[in-house]
Structure formats: C-alpha cells, structure tokens
Write a protein that holds these residues in place. Structure first.
Motif, PDB file in Angstrom:
ATOM      1  N   TYR A 124      12.074  -2.625 -10.208  1.00 56.70           N
ATOM      2  CA  TYR A 124      11.339  -1.875 -11.237  1.00 56.70           C
ATOM      3  C   TYR A 124       9.944  -1.662 -10.658  1.00 56.70           C
ATOM      4  O   TYR A 124       9.152  -2.581 -10.601  1.00 56.70           O
ATOM      5  CB  TYR A 124      11.303  -2.702 -12.523  1.00 56.70           C
ATOM      6  N   TYR A 125       9.694  -0.437 -10.172  1.00 56.93           N
ATOM      7  CA  TYR A 125       8.463  -0.229  -9.394  1.00 56.93           C
ATOM      8  C   TYR A 125       7.524   0.764 -10.058  1.00 56.93           C
ATOM      9  O   TYR A 125       7.941   1.650 -10.790  1.00 56.93           O
ATOM     10  CB  TYR A 125       8.801   0.209  -7.965  1.00 56.93           C
ATOM     11  N   PHE A 126       6.243   0.596  -9.770  1.00 56.54           N
ATOM     12  CA  PHE A 126       5.224   1.435 -10.403  1.00 56.54           C
ATOM     13  C   PHE A 126       3.932   1.368  -9.604  1.00 56.54           C
ATOM     14  O   PHE A 126       3.780   0.541  -8.701  1.00 56.54           O
ATOM     15  CB  PHE A 126       4.982   0.982 -11.856  1.00 56.54           C
ATOM     16  N   ALA A 127       3.016   2.259  -9.963  1.00 57.44           N
ATOM     17  CA  ALA A 127       1.680   2.285  -9.361  1.00 57.44           C
ATOM     18  C   ALA A 127       0.675   2.038 -10.485  1.00 57.44           C
ATOM     19  O   ALA A 127       1.002   2.213 -11.663  1.00 57.44           O
ATOM     20  CB  ALA A 127       1.448   3.634  -8.685  1.00 57.44           C
ATOM     21  N   ASN A 187       0.823  -1.209   0.000  1.00 54.40           N
ATOM     22  CA  ASN A 187       0.000   0.000   0.000  1.00 54.40           C
ATOM     23  C   ASN A 187       0.861   1.265   0.000  1.00 54.40           C
ATOM     24  O   ASN A 187       1.950   1.283   0.562  1.00 54.40           O
ATOM     25  CB  ASN A 187      -0.909   0.010   1.236  1.00 54.40           C
ATOM     26  N   GLY A 188       0.331   2.313  -0.634  1.00 55.59           N
ATOM     27  CA  GLY A 188       1.009   3.605  -0.531  1.00 55.59           C
ATOM     28  C   GLY A 188       1.467   4.213  -1.842  1.00 55.59           C
ATOM     29  O   GLY A 188       1.955   5.346  -1.860  1.00 55.59           O
ATOM     30  N   GLY A 189       1.310   3.499  -2.950  1.00 48.83           N
ATOM     31  CA  GLY A 189       1.699   4.081  -4.243  1.00 48.83           C
ATOM     32  C   GLY A 189       3.209   4.209  -4.390  1.00 48.83           C
ATOM     33  O   GLY A 189       3.985   3.844  -3.498  1.00 48.83           O
ATOM     34  N   SER A 190       3.632   4.740  -5.525  1.00 49.76           N
ATOM     35  CA  SER A 190       5.071   4.854  -5.813  1.00 49.76           C
ATOM     36  C   SER A 190       5.791   5.752  -4.815  1.00 49.76           C
ATOM     37  O   SER A 190       6.965   5.535  -4.512  1.00 49.76           O
ATOM     38  CB  SER A 190       5.277   5.392  -7.224  1.00 49.76           C
ATOM     39  N   ALA A 246       9.221   3.247 -12.508  1.00 51.19           N
ATOM     40  CA  ALA A 246       8.565   2.978 -13.790  1.00 51.19           C
ATOM     41  C   ALA A 246       7.087   3.327 -13.723  1.00 51.19           C
ATOM     42  O   ALA A 246       6.285   2.802 -14.502  1.00 51.19           O
ATOM     43  CB  ALA A 246       8.732   1.508 -14.142  1.00 51.19           C
ATOM     44  N   THR A 247       6.718   4.239 -12.828  1.00 46.43           N
ATOM     45  CA  THR A 247       5.296   4.477 -12.584  1.00 46.43           C
ATOM     46  C   THR A 247       4.518   4.747 -13.865  1.00 46.43           C
ATOM     47  O   THR A 247       3.472   4.152 -14.090  1.00 46.43           O
ATOM     48  CB  THR A 247       5.118   5.617 -11.584  1.00 46.43           C
TER      49      THR A 247
END
Ligand SMILES: *Cc1c(COP(=O)(O)O)cnc(C)c1O
Length: 370
Positions: free
Chosen positions: A188-191, A75-78, A171-172
């Motif tokens: 490699y992270y995104f929302a 939880n919490g977004g990028s 990488a949102t």
C-alpha cells in the motif's frame, strides 16, 4: 485586480484546494522551524535517523499495521514505486485496473522486457472496472483513489487468485483520507504531498510479509535491478531508518507534523470520517443545482478526497477557476488531460469543513455573476 472580486466574508481562510501538492497547515511550518537545527545535518547520524524512525513508527501506528508488516520508504515519489514494483515485486505478469491517468501509468510501468504483457481492465474516466482472478498473474494492482477522475475503489483481496499473488495498491491520494484494513493488501504505497500535506519526493509503502518475501526472492534471482529501483535495498535501508541516498529533511519534518496531528485527532478512522463529511457537503451542494453534476455517476465510486464536478454547457469552468484563482482560491482546475468542463476540489484530511463551505459560497457568488 481580479476581474470579479469575491467579498472577503465569503472567502475560505486558506484558498488551496489542490489534489497534490495540497495545503500545508501553519502548525507544520512551526514544527519545521522548531526543528530547523536538523536541516543541513547528516542523514546518517542519530538526529535525522530518529526523525525517520518516528515517521515510520507513526505510520505503522496510524495504519494499525498487522504483525509482520513493515513500513518501507525511499526517494522518488509514487512514480518511482511503479518502476520499483515492476522490477522487484512482479514475477511474471501483473493485472491492473486502469481508470484514469495514474492507474494507466502504473500499468504502463509494468510493460517491460522481463514481464509478460500486463492484463489491463480499462474503464471510461469517471467509472471503475472490476478486476477478477486470472491464472498466471502474480500481482494485482489498482488505485485506492484515482486522483485524475475522483474515482475511489475498495481495498480487498481478489478471490480465487493463484497462491501467493500480491495485492498492490496505489494509495497516493487515498492514504490518510480513506479507511481500509491493511490485511487486505500486500503493498500500500503513497507519497506525502496529498493527505499528509508535505512536499513531494518520497514514497512510503506498507509491505506485508508476503511482499517482503517476494522482494527478497526476486532480488536473489538473476534479474538485473538498478540499485535505485531495488525494493530489497529500500527494505534494508528502511530497517536502519535511512534511504539509499539523501532524503529531503523538510519533507520528513512537514510529514511528521501532519502525521502527529492526524493521530492526535483520532487516527485514520477520524480523518476518513472528516473527508467523507467534507466531500459529501460538496456532492450534495452540486446535486442541489441543475447546472452542476458529480462527474462520477455511481455514488459508491465517488471519492471522499478528490471531488470532481461537471458544469453544464451554460457555465464556463475555466472562467470560473480563473476568477477563483484571481481571488486566491487555487488549483480547482480539473486534471489537465481530462479536458472536461469540470472543477476538481481536494477534501483531504487537512481541509476544514468551514473552508469547504466558504468555497461553495465563493463559487455560488462567481457563478451568479459570470
Ligand atoms: C499524485 C499521484 C501520483 C504521483 O505521485 P508522485 O509522488 O508525484 O510520483 C501517483 N498516483 C496517484 C494516485 C496520485 O494521486
């Protein structure tokens, strides 16, 4: 009544062109309604855990995840992931490319009492700097797509870094719209509210075995990590198809529908090709005019998912975006803090070519009359 009425024949079918949140396709809403029985039920029980499992496995398939990599979420977004990386991935010092609002915030999040001051390469908005190896740095961070300016970077391991240094990519807005090889990155992270056309609130990260190992190592050190920001806790929970605390089920269902659709039309290579085609249409349209110029002057750095276009002084971008808004074409305004005479148009995976063509006709119509 709008000040200027754009003829219906010139209007896109869907007027949402925002860079996040982005348009939600009707089929996603149908999927949500068809699964409405999941809403209001426990995220610790099989039906919701199965939904989570399908989304995590779908992402692994979509991103052609290499052996040993895992899809982790929380939880919490990028924005939360910036703090999670500073708490749970960075050991002593990070290095950053900062070329706009989001990449600057990521660098700022790594300015902490427990890390050395980050090494930051800052470039003017609309341009991209270059990140090179620095001794003593154990995580290198940059944005695959800087959404505030429409600058896209590559995803490639930096040569000559210290052994074990991690590549961490925001990488949102790129994820699902720009192709890349996951072997070149450790986190490699995104929302989900951009190419995945869902609501915000969650973050997802593709983690390499080295990143998972680093998270474990730091979690066993004496560094204090709030549980909500613990990457190790997120890894442990994701392996059980759950989150530390309650996730938004609507977000997961809308995401599932978009992800399944993106896989059904050919996966990442197909969605990326689509984004290239729609953004190129806008860039060439702009270049065919004397009064509109792509903000990113180097074509190699122009984003295929967020198109920023400068208008010359004879045109008023805010008057234009206001008339568009009055006619149901919304969120073409530039990133607020950039303060330029500019428009910004998202060409995410779910934005059809036809709507982008119609958008150019609508803009042409308004500009001839403003
Ligand atoms: C939208 C965006 C963010 C912020 O995402 P949140 O989920 O709202 O925290 C971060 N980085 C980039 C590149 C973005 O486009």
């Amino acid at each position: 009544m709008p000040s200027l009425v754009i003829p219906a024949s010139l209007l896109p079918l869907d007027g949402r062109f925002g860079s996040g949140p982005s348009r939600v396709r009707p089929a996603q809403l149908e999927h949500l309604v068809a699964n409405a029985h999941l809403l209001g039920t426990s995220h610790r029980q099989a039906p919701v855990k199965d939904l989570v499992g399908r989304v995590l496995e779908g992402l692994a398939d979509f991103f052609r995840l290499p052996a040993g990599y895992e899809v982790v979420f929380g939880n919490g977004g990028s924005t939360a992931f910036w703090n999670i990386a500073a708490a749970g991935l960075a050991k002593n010092r990070s290095a950053h490319l900062s070329c706009g609002e989001f990449s600057a915030k990521c660098a700022q999040a790594h300015t902490t009492p427990w890390l050395e001051a980050p090494h930051v390469i800052t470039s003017e908005p609309g341009t991209l700097g270059e990140l090179a190896a620095i001794a003593g740095v154990d995580i290198y961070a940059w944005a695959h797509n800087e959404t505030s300016t429409g600058v896209a970077a590559g995803v490639r391991r930096i040569a000559g870094v210290d052994a074990g240094a991690l590549m961490v990519v925001d990488a949102t807005s790129a994820a699902g719209g720009i192709d890349f090889d996951a072997n070149e990155v450790d986190a490699y992270y995104f929302a989900p509210q951009k190419n995945f056309a869902s609501d915000g609130g969650l973050w997802f990260a593709l983690l390499s075995p080295q990143a998972i190992e680093r998270a474990s190592e730091i979690s066993q050190s004496d560094r204090y990590i709030p549980e909500f920001l613990s990457l190790q806790a997120a890894i442990d929970n994701s392996r059980l198809n759950q989150t530390l605390n309650t996730p938004a089920l609507t977000t997961l269902l809308l995401m599932e529908a978009q992800l399944d659709w993106m896989r059904s039309i050919g996966g990442l290579s197909a969605t990326a090709a689509h984004c290239t085609q729609t953004s190129n249409l806008l860039y060439s349209w702009a270049e065919s005019k004397d009064t509109i110029t792509p903000f990113v002057s180097n074509p190699a750095h122009r984003s295929p998912v967020v198109v920023t276009l400068d208008l010359d002084a004879s045109l008023d971008a805010s008057a234009l975006t206001q008339v568009l808004r009055d006619n149901g074409i919304v969120d073409t305004e530039p990133y607020r803090k950039l303060g330029r005479n500019q428009i910004r148009i998202a060409t995410f995976a779910g934005v059809p070519l036809d709507d982008v063509e119609k958008l150019t006709s609508s803009i042409d119509y308004v500009l001839e009359r403003l």
